[in-house]
Design an enzyme around this catalytic site. Structure first.
Site, PDB file in Angstrom:
ATOM      1  N   LYS A 117      23.799-124.284 -11.501  1.00 25.41           N
ATOM      2  CA  LYS A 117      24.888-125.267 -11.356  1.00 25.41           C
ATOM      3  C   LYS A 117      24.863-126.245 -12.531  1.00 25.41           C
ATOM      4  CE  LYS A 117      27.566-128.223  -8.707  1.00 25.41           C
ATOM      5  NZ  LYS A 117      28.968-128.018  -8.903  1.00 25.41           N
ATOM      6  N   LEU A 118      23.692-126.663 -12.961  1.00 29.74           N
ATOM      7  CA  LEU A 118      23.585-127.569 -14.105  1.00 29.74           C
ATOM      8  C   LEU A 118      24.062-126.892 -15.383  1.00 29.74           C
ATOM      9  CD1 LEU A 118      20.193-129.400 -13.424  1.00 29.74           C
ATOM     10  CD2 LEU A 118      22.523-130.199 -12.954  1.00 29.74           C
TER      11      LEU A 118
END
Length: 139
Positions: free
Chosen positions: A15-16
């Site tokens: 997600k990052l």
């Protein structure tokens, strides 16, 4: 679609990575749109060409038309909402010893947006105005 990335926390790292790309992509879209708008090209045609070409991206396809129309509301994603991710990405990059020069530069643009009072009240498409408000650095 559901993908399994492994033990707890692995999906958060992905997600990052995604949010790193989103932030940089939107900043790059704003820069490209500012250049095209100032150059006086047929912006609608430019958007069509770039969105379907090798420089296109999901964010370009969504945000470039909004930038051209100066459609900054309703807010689909506020610039200030990304700051939480910036800190997480920088901390992770620090722990892995990974340089993030593009993110670092993009953060400056997002910070300028917040400093201009646009961080919470406008969609990230407003970055086109932020870029237009910046001075060109001569090399």
């Amino acid at each position: 679609m559901c993908l399994y990335f492994g033990p707890f926390g692995a999906a958060s790292k992905v997600k990052l990575v995604n949010n790193l790309l989103v932030a940089i992509n939107i900043a790059a879209t704003a820069e490209a749109m500012a250049l095209g708008l100032k150059a006086g090209v047929d912006v609608d045609l430019m958007i069509k060409a770039v969105a379907s070409g090798s420089g296109g991206s999901t964010q370009f396809g969504i945000r470039a038309p909004w930038m051209a129309q100066r459609k900054f509301q309703p807010v689909q994603g506020a610039p200030s909402q990304l700051f939480h991710y910036f800190d997480l990405i920088r901390d992770w990059a620090d722990s892995t010893g990974t340089a993030t020069p593009l993110l670092d530069r993009a953060i400056e643009v997002y910070q300028k947006c917040v400093d201009m009072g646009l961080g919470d009240t406008h969609d990230v498409a407003v970055l086109v105005d932020v870029v237009n408000a910046m001075q060109r650095k001569k090399s």
